[in-house]
Design a protein around this motif. Sequence first.
Motif, short mmCIF file in Angstrom:
data_model
loop_
_atom_site.label_atom_id
_atom_site.label_comp_id
_atom_site.label_asym_id
_atom_site.label_seq_id
_atom_site.Cartn_x
_atom_site.Cartn_y
_atom_site.Cartn_z
N GLN A 114 29.96 34.09 49.67
CA GLN A 114 30.24 33.90 48.25
C GLN A 114 30.99 35.09 47.63
O GLN A 114 31.69 34.93 46.62
N PHE A 115 30.88 36.25 48.25
CA PHE A 115 31.61 37.42 47.75
C PHE A 115 33.12 37.23 47.86
O PHE A 115 33.90 38.03 47.32
N ALA A 116 33.56 36.19 48.57
CA ALA A 116 34.99 35.91 48.67
C ALA A 116 35.53 35.27 47.40
O ALA A 116 36.76 35.09 47.28
N THR A 117 34.67 34.95 46.44
CA THR A 117 35.12 34.30 45.21
C THR A 117 36.25 35.03 44.51
O THR A 117 37.27 34.42 44.15
N PRO A 118 36.15 36.36 44.26
CA PRO A 118 37.26 37.04 43.58
C PRO A 118 38.59 36.95 44.34
O PRO A 118 39.65 36.92 43.73
N LEU A 119 38.51 36.89 45.68
CA LEU A 119 39.72 36.78 46.48
C LEU A 119 40.40 35.43 46.24
O LEU A 119 41.61 35.34 46.06
N ILE A 120 39.60 34.37 46.23
CA ILE A 120 40.13 33.02 46.03
C ILE A 120 40.63 32.86 44.60
O ILE A 120 41.68 32.25 44.36
N VAL A 121 39.89 33.43 43.64
CA VAL A 121 40.32 33.37 42.24
C VAL A 121 41.68 34.04 42.07
O VAL A 121 42.56 33.54 41.36
N ALA A 122 41.87 35.18 42.74
CA ALA A 122 43.16 35.88 42.65
C ALA A 122 44.30 35.03 43.18
O ALA A 122 45.41 35.04 42.64
N LEU A 123 44.04 34.25 44.24
CA LEU A 123 45.06 33.35 44.78
C LEU A 123 45.34 32.20 43.82
O LEU A 123 46.49 31.81 43.61
N LEU A 138 47.96 40.79 47.82
CA LEU A 138 47.99 39.68 48.78
C LEU A 138 47.46 40.13 50.14
O LEU A 138 46.71 39.40 50.80
N ILE A 139 47.83 41.33 50.56
CA ILE A 139 47.33 41.87 51.83
C ILE A 139 45.82 42.05 51.75
O ILE A 139 45.08 41.72 52.69
N ALA A 140 45.32 42.57 50.60
CA ALA A 140 43.87 42.76 50.42
C ALA A 140 43.14 41.43 50.49
O ALA A 140 42.05 41.32 51.08
N ILE A 141 43.73 40.39 49.89
CA ILE A 141 43.12 39.06 49.93
C ILE A 141 43.05 38.56 51.38
O ILE A 141 42.03 38.02 51.83
N SER A 174 35.24 29.18 42.56
CA SER A 174 36.48 29.85 42.19
C SER A 174 37.25 29.01 41.17
O SER A 174 37.77 29.54 40.17
N PHE A 175 37.34 27.70 41.42
CA PHE A 175 37.96 26.82 40.43
C PHE A 175 37.17 26.83 39.13
O PHE A 175 37.75 26.78 38.03
N PHE A 176 35.84 26.89 39.24
CA PHE A 176 34.98 26.97 38.07
C PHE A 176 35.34 28.19 37.23
O PHE A 176 35.43 28.11 35.99
N GLY A 177 35.57 29.33 37.88
CA GLY A 177 35.93 30.54 37.17
C GLY A 177 37.27 30.44 36.48
O GLY A 177 37.44 30.89 35.34
N ILE A 178 38.25 29.82 37.15
CA ILE A 178 39.57 29.64 36.57
C ILE A 178 39.49 28.75 35.32
O ILE A 178 40.07 29.04 34.27
N ILE A 179 38.74 27.65 35.43
CA ILE A 179 38.61 26.73 34.29
C ILE A 179 37.87 27.39 33.15
O ILE A 179 38.17 27.15 31.97
N LEU A 289 36.75 45.05 45.88
CA LEU A 289 36.83 46.27 45.08
C LEU A 289 38.28 46.74 44.94
O LEU A 289 38.69 47.22 43.87
N TYR A 290 39.06 46.59 46.00
CA TYR A 290 40.46 46.98 45.91
C TYR A 290 41.21 46.09 44.92
O TYR A 290 42.06 46.57 44.15
N LEU A 291 40.89 44.79 44.91
CA LEU A 291 41.52 43.90 43.95
C LEU A 291 41.20 44.32 42.52
O LEU A 291 42.06 44.28 41.64
N LEU A 292 39.95 44.70 42.28
CA LEU A 292 39.57 45.17 40.95
C LEU A 292 40.35 46.42 40.57
O LEU A 292 40.83 46.55 39.44
N TYR A 293 40.48 47.33 41.52
CA TYR A 293 41.21 48.57 41.26
C TYR A 293 42.68 48.28 40.94
O TYR A 293 43.23 48.78 39.96
N ARG A 294 43.32 47.43 41.76
CA ARG A 294 44.73 47.13 41.52
C ARG A 294 44.92 46.36 40.22
O ARG A 294 45.94 46.50 39.55
#
Length: 306
Positions: A114-123, A138-141, A174-179, A289-294
């Motif tokens: 489930q921790f992959a949620t921010p990665l999918i949301v970013a995509l 994109l590389i971090a994802i 992830s879709f839930f978060g986007i909506i 965490l890297y996605l949050l930083y960037r």
Amino acid sequence: MALSEPTIAIASNPQRERAIGIGLMFLAVACFSCLDATAKYVSQSVDPLVAVWARYVVSVSLTFLIINPWTQSGVMRTQRPGLQLVRSALMLFTTICSFTALKYLQLVENMSIQFATPLIVALLAGPMLGEWVGPRRLIAIGIGLVGVLIITRPGLGIMHPAALLTLAGTIGYSFFGIITRLLAGHDSSATTTFYSGLVGLVGMTAILPWIWTETPSLTTVALLLLMGTFAALGHWLLVIAHARVPAATLSPFMYSQIIWMLALGYVLFGDWPDTLTFIGAAVVIASGLYLLYRGQVARQEPKRVA
């Protein structure tokens, strides 16, 4: 784990507000961890779908005591009823996937995926919100998704197939978060919260006669009530935390949930993840965490692509 966009309060003492917000975030993830642990425990004696129904009955009832048409006039008016319906359906889908998977997976295994949620949301944020990520993110994802593969190890017969349910639920969330973010520009957070559990409550109540096979013990009933309480309390604490501190400050602390999952899994079920699960979880968390930083860098330097 819930995504929301509440209004940020202006604090007279920023350091104190930051400390309180982080503390509330820790308490929120503790509640969500206890929710999952309780759901896994009761799944030994009742159908996971019954646990889903109980979670909705209790959490919706508690939420309704605070957010209802009498205490907040106009809370039922929504500019995007279709989006509210889809968002609620996604929450139900995610909950069913998670509770069913928890019957077979360790708490840490379930949460690490489930921790992959921010990665999918970013995509998803690119095509759905116009928030495109740059090559570094994109590389971090990509690295984070490799971490998910390390955890699940598809095709090797090591991880239970229920991990696919968790992955499906993660995509749904992830879709839930986007909506949720799309609705923030149309409906108030109170309206969105009001509608969040209605689809789940109505849907699960409709099928209850077919999933209620036997009367649970008083202990199980108490645990089902406690589970719903953990859900409502966790979401309430999350909203209060975000009202005090920006989401960018709080988001890294959501990963502290893995500590709770480790402790509860070991104490309650005698579970301890293998080395590859730890490695995969570390990769996913580091990528998040890297996605949050960037993301913070991109906000500070809007002309640069992060």
